[in-house]
Design an enzyme around this catalytic site. Structure first.
Site, PDB file in Angstrom:
ATOM      1  N   ARG A 127       0.846  -1.200   0.000  1.00  0.00           N
ATOM      2  CA  ARG A 127       0.000   0.000   0.000  1.00  0.00           C
ATOM      3  C   ARG A 127       0.872   1.239   0.000  1.00  0.00           C
ATOM      4  O   ARG A 127       0.956   1.977   0.972  1.00  0.00           O
ATOM      5  CB  ARG A 127      -0.970  -0.090   1.136  1.00  0.00           C
ATOM      6  CG  ARG A 127      -1.903  -1.229   0.770  1.00  0.00           C
ATOM      7  CD  ARG A 127      -3.008  -1.418   1.604  1.00  0.00           C
ATOM      8  NE  ARG A 127      -4.233  -1.269   0.861  1.00  0.00           N
ATOM      9  CZ  ARG A 127      -5.410  -1.436   1.412  1.00  0.00           C
ATOM     10  NH1 ARG A 127      -5.516  -1.699   2.670  1.00  0.00           N
ATOM     11  NH2 ARG A 127      -6.498  -1.318   0.687  1.00  0.00           N
ATOM     12  N   GLN A 132      -1.059   2.583  -5.859  1.00  0.00           N
ATOM     13  CA  GLN A 132      -2.484   2.838  -5.624  1.00  0.00           C
ATOM     14  C   GLN A 132      -3.359   2.425  -6.802  1.00  0.00           C
ATOM     15  O   GLN A 132      -4.446   1.911  -6.612  1.00  0.00           O
ATOM     16  CB  GLN A 132      -2.703   4.328  -5.321  1.00  0.00           C
ATOM     17  CG  GLN A 132      -2.613   4.598  -3.838  1.00  0.00           C
ATOM     18  CD  GLN A 132      -2.752   6.067  -3.489  1.00  0.00           C
ATOM     19  OE1 GLN A 132      -2.802   6.925  -4.369  1.00  0.00           O
ATOM     20  NE2 GLN A 132      -2.803   6.356  -2.216  1.00  0.00           N
ATOM     21  N   ASP A 135      -4.228  -1.271  -6.679  1.00  0.00           N
ATOM     22  CA  ASP A 135      -4.670  -1.774  -5.380  1.00  0.00           C
ATOM     23  C   ASP A 135      -6.097  -2.328  -5.450  1.00  0.00           C
ATOM     24  O   ASP A 135      -7.079  -1.614  -5.252  1.00  0.00           O
ATOM     25  CB  ASP A 135      -4.570  -0.616  -4.380  1.00  0.00           C
ATOM     26  CG  ASP A 135      -4.853  -1.039  -2.966  1.00  0.00           C
ATOM     27  OD1 ASP A 135      -5.319  -2.177  -2.754  1.00  0.00           O
ATOM     28  OD2 ASP A 135      -4.614  -0.232  -2.057  1.00  0.00           O
ATOM     29  N   SER A 138      -8.370  -1.889  -2.256  1.00  0.00           N
ATOM     30  CA  SER A 138      -9.029  -0.579  -2.117  1.00  0.00           C
ATOM     31  C   SER A 138     -10.216  -0.470  -3.071  1.00  0.00           C
ATOM     32  O   SER A 138     -11.282   0.001  -2.686  1.00  0.00           O
ATOM     33  CB  SER A 138      -8.046   0.552  -2.413  1.00  0.00           C
ATOM     34  OG  SER A 138      -7.166   0.714  -1.342  1.00  0.00           O
ATOM     35  N   TYR A 234      -2.136   0.909   9.030  1.00  0.00           N
ATOM     36  CA  TYR A 234      -3.185  -0.023   9.446  1.00  0.00           C
ATOM     37  C   TYR A 234      -3.386   0.022  10.952  1.00  0.00           C
ATOM     38  O   TYR A 234      -2.490   0.404  11.705  1.00  0.00           O
ATOM     39  CB  TYR A 234      -2.790  -1.460   9.072  1.00  0.00           C
ATOM     40  CG  TYR A 234      -2.947  -1.771   7.615  1.00  0.00           C
ATOM     41  CD1 TYR A 234      -4.212  -1.967   7.062  1.00  0.00           C
ATOM     42  CD2 TYR A 234      -1.840  -1.900   6.790  1.00  0.00           C
ATOM     43  CE1 TYR A 234      -4.353  -2.259   5.714  1.00  0.00           C
ATOM     44  CE2 TYR A 234      -1.972  -2.192   5.443  1.00  0.00           C
ATOM     45  CZ  TYR A 234      -3.237  -2.371   4.915  1.00  0.00           C
ATOM     46  OH  TYR A 234      -3.382  -2.665   3.592  1.00  0.00           O
TER      47      TYR A 234
END
Ligand code: NAD
Length: 384
Positions: A127, A132, A135, A138, A234
């Site tokens: 991440r 991105q 991903d 996500s 996280y």
């Protein structure tokens, strides 16, 4: 080089790994694309859209035989139903890319390795900012957060927005979102768009501003959560005493809500129980909980994965594959992610493994007959 796109076989899986627009991207790079007939139909992408972009259509066994690289939503590890059969049909030298649940089903990775297949698990994409656009977690969390609110709204016996009508004033519904990661933030935004009053809580204090910027109220709980975030952004697991206190402090918000969307997860761990059976008892009949953490045990003590139950008049839903219920856009996003990832591997007309690139290194699970990913290897060895 031929890339193969298969029809997904996991029950209820309506997504397709690459949409027709993605075929054009591959063709531009000089890659042939073989698509199993009907692969995109349930996502809203009929065969003729694929052929219009230059793909050839074939049966499943034809595509499995022709493809040098298969792009899938669920590779064998993430498909407990048809995955083994697909894995048996693979041949040495092939590459497969897709979701693989390598930490949940390391034995599937072991089997794929033994077939001499190179495989990449997209759940392991780091991440980082550069990754991105690849991903998939996500993207799919975005879809799930949106759809969870729709499910709740559709199940509630009341409307979401405030309305002033000749028949009286309708009060807005109250939504409480627990966990404001990608799915939670999307749930907040979706519930706000529908006109609900939204409250949210996350153990990571950093998300307070994001919650507020979406027009929701951040529920302040007197909990010591300053160290709740790891360096990857996280949440860290907390001890049982913390969760006990959190449950007590959140009970008021849960009881006041018409819809509760829970998304609280700890990477690689069972999800914390944040709503007890007693807290459900305290909710108004007709209220709804959509537990997006159902796959890993659920945030509500009563959640049953992939079931809808009603307890004390409260409906508790535990869907584990909501993105498949919005297959058109889920596939569009997935397709963009997987092709961006594929393009990072594509150098000088072939798939190139560059272990200096952390995106490649972290996602590579099998190569040269071995499970090579350290995290997966650690799980495979004791199972042997
Ligand atoms: P996730 O699915 O692992 O967890 C969902 C949310 O639950 C998280 O926000 C977490 O803090 C929260 N949570 C955990 N325990 C909780 C508890 N007891 N009570 C309340 N909430 C609790 O998270 P995610 O959506 O995958 O994202 C996590 C982080 O990663 C975020 O900071 C996000 O911005 C970041 N992220 C970065 C990238 C990137 O840079 N490429 C991509 C995606 C996400």
């Amino acid at each position: 080089m031929t890339v193969g796109i298969l029809k997904e076989t996991f029950p209820g899986e309506r997504r397709v790994a690459v949409i027709p627009a993605g075929v054009a991207t591959l063709k531009k790079a000089g890659i042939a694309v073989a698509v199993e007939a009907g692969a995109g139909t349930s996502a809203g992408f009929p065969d003729d859209q694929y052929t219009a972009q230059g793909a050839t259509l074939g049966t499943r066994s034809e595509v499995l035989a022709q493809a040098d690289c298969l792009l899938q939503v669920r590779t064998p590890g993430a498909n407990p139903v048809g995955g083994r059969e697909d894995a048996e049909a693979l041949r040495p030298g092939q590459t497969i890319i897709g979701m693989a649940d390598p930490l949940g089903t390391p034995e599937a990775a072991d089997f794929v390795a033994a077939k001499g297949v190179t495989s990449f698990a997209l759940e392991l994409i780091p991440r980082i900012t550069r990754a991105q656009s690849m991903d998939v977690l996500s993207s799919m969390a975005t879809v799930a957060g949106y759809k969870a609110v729709l499910l709740a709204a559709d199940t509630m016996p009341r409307m979401c927005p405030m309305m002033m009508t000749a028949a009286g004033t309708i009060a807005p519904a109250h939504a409480f979102i627990i966990g404001a990661g990608v799915a939670g933030l999307q749930a907040i935004a979706s519930a706000r768009r529908m006109g609900a009053k939204v409250e949210a809580y996350d153990v990571r204090p950093a998300v307070k501003e994001q919650i507020q910027s979406l027009g929701a109220k951040f529920v302040e709980l007197p909990l010591e959560s300053a160290g709740a975030e790891d360096k990857g952004g996280y949440a860290k697991a907390q001890d049982e005493a913390f969760y006990q206190k959190q449950r007590e402090l959140m009970a008021k918000s849960v009881a006041a809500a018409d819809m509760v969307i829970t998304t609280a997860a700890i990477p690689g761990k069972k999800s914390p129980v944040l709503i007890t059976a007693d807290a459900v008892k305290g909710m108004r009949p007709g209220s709804v909980i959509v537990d997006l953490a159902a796959e890993r045990g659920g945030n509500c003590e009563l959640t049953k994965a992939d079931e809808t139950i009603v307890v004390h008049g409260v409906t508790i839903m535990g869907p584990t594959n909501l993105p498949a219920s919005v297959p058109y856009h889920a596939s569009q996003m997935y397709s963009k992610n997987i092709l961006t990832f594929f393009q990072t591997l594509w150098k000088d007309g072939k798939i190139t493994i560059n272990m200096d690139d952390e995106v490649c290194r972290d996602t590579l699970v099998t190569r040269d007959g071995q499970v090579v990913n350290e995290r997966v290897k650690a799980l495979v060895a004791p199972a042997r």
